[in-house]
Design a protein around this motif. Structure first.
Motif, PDB file in Angstrom:
ATOM      1  N   GLY A  78       0.820  -1.192   0.000  1.00  0.00           N
ATOM      2  CA  GLY A  78       0.000   0.000   0.000  1.00  0.00           C
ATOM      3  C   GLY A  78       0.860   1.249   0.000  1.00  0.00           C
ATOM      4  N   LYS A  89      -7.902   2.326  -5.801  1.00  0.00           N
ATOM      5  CA  LYS A  89      -7.762   2.761  -4.405  1.00  0.00           C
ATOM      6  C   LYS A  89      -6.339   3.213  -4.101  1.00  0.00           C
ATOM      7  CE  LYS A  89      -6.454  -1.590  -2.179  1.00  0.00           C
ATOM      8  NZ  LYS A  89      -6.668  -2.451  -0.999  1.00  0.00           N
ATOM      9  N   GLU A 136      -5.114   6.594  -2.253  1.00  0.00           N
ATOM     10  CA  GLU A 136      -4.295   6.506  -1.044  1.00  0.00           C
ATOM     11  C   GLU A 136      -3.038   7.356  -1.191  1.00  0.00           C
ATOM     12  OE1 GLU A 136      -3.441   2.418  -0.340  1.00  0.00           O
ATOM     13  OE2 GLU A 136      -5.511   1.882   0.109  1.00  0.00           O
ATOM     14  N   ASP A 184      -3.970  11.077  -0.921  1.00  0.00           N
ATOM     15  CA  ASP A 184      -4.242  11.452   0.469  1.00  0.00           C
ATOM     16  C   ASP A 184      -2.955  11.576   1.277  1.00  0.00           C
ATOM     17  OD1 ASP A 184      -6.952  11.443  -0.047  1.00  0.00           O
ATOM     18  OD2 ASP A 184      -7.309   9.450   0.799  1.00  0.00           O
TER      19      ASP A 184
END
Length: 252
Positions: free
Chosen positions: A2, A28, A32, A35
């Motif tokens: 991630g 996603k 991510e 952000d």
């Protein structure tokens, strides 16, 4: 796996992307990343952000498999919006962003790097837009920030890549180092930037963005419209179906 954020030194935030095996980001993942970069830039104690990646390469663009699994257009719309958000987050980050690039930097990777404030790369780093081989368009806006106009066009039409050394010769890569030295080289530049006054460096970032000759947001969204047109017409699916096969023409 991630997106993670660390603070190795005072004033420096490192945002690291890790989506094995090649850092092709799902929808996603782009959000991510956006952000994380925005959060790092908003931190009043941060004066420089390093954008890095784990694994074989810096970024391989969007997750083609995710697009293939979607029978409609939701994944494409998500990828378009996610890339737009991530690229914008790098460009709009309140403090300078240093991209630390190793291995492949393709598609969306060029979008990130082209919107960064400075680039440090390893000797094995290569940059390119294989979009036409993947049934897509986009990020010419950002490649044009790394190479001269005619070279950008030739690279775009052929899907060829350029090396970190070639970009260094064009002045768009700050420094080229051996791969083991990449993290320290990126931190060295970030450290020099982070020595500046925190308020002044934010004013400098805003001022430089304000005098940019090209509106990167509008320009990239214009490109994305043609990506969607290619999908609606069916040509994108036809080309994407050959991705990774011997039928595919041109270098990957």
């Amino acid at each position: 796996m991630g997106v993670s954020t660390t603070a190795p030194e005072t004033g420096i935030s490192v945002v690291t992307v890790d989506f094995p095996p090649v850092n092709a980001l799902p929808v996603k993942g782009w959000y991510e990343l956006a952000d994380a970069v925005r959060a790092a830039g908003r931190d009043p104690g941060v004066r420089c952000v390093v954008l890095a990646a784990e694994g074989r390469g810096f970024n391989a663009g969007v997750d083609i498999k995710e697009l293939r699994r979607d029978r409609g257009h939701s994944a494409l719309i998500g990828a378009n919006r996610g890339c737009y958000e991530a690229f914008s987050a790098v460009y709009e980050c309140e403090v300078p962003v240093v991209a630390a690039v190793q291995g492949h930097c393709l598609g969306g990777g060029v979008g990130l790097v082209g919107n960064a404030d400075a680039v440090v790369a390893s000797e094995d780093a290569t940059f390119g837009l294989p979009e036409l081989d993947r049934g897509a368009l986009g990020a010419a806006t950002h490649l044009a920030r790394l190479v001269p106009q005619h070279l950008m066009r030739a690279l775009y039409y052929t899907s060829r890549t350029v090396t970190a050394r070639e970009l260094h010769a064009h002045g768009s890569v700050w420094k080229v180092v051996e791969r083991p030295e990449l993290p320290s080289a990126a931190l060295e530049l970030a450290r020099e930037i982070a020595r500046k006054d925190g308020t002044l460096i934010r004013l400098a970032k805003a001022a430089i963005n304000g005098i940019d000759p090209v509106d990167v947001h509008r320009s990239y969204r214009y490109e994305q419209g043609f990506t969607f047109e290619a999908n609606l017409s069916g040509v994108a699916d036809r080309v994407r179906a050959t991705f990774g096969s011997e039928e595919q023409a041109g270098p990957a």
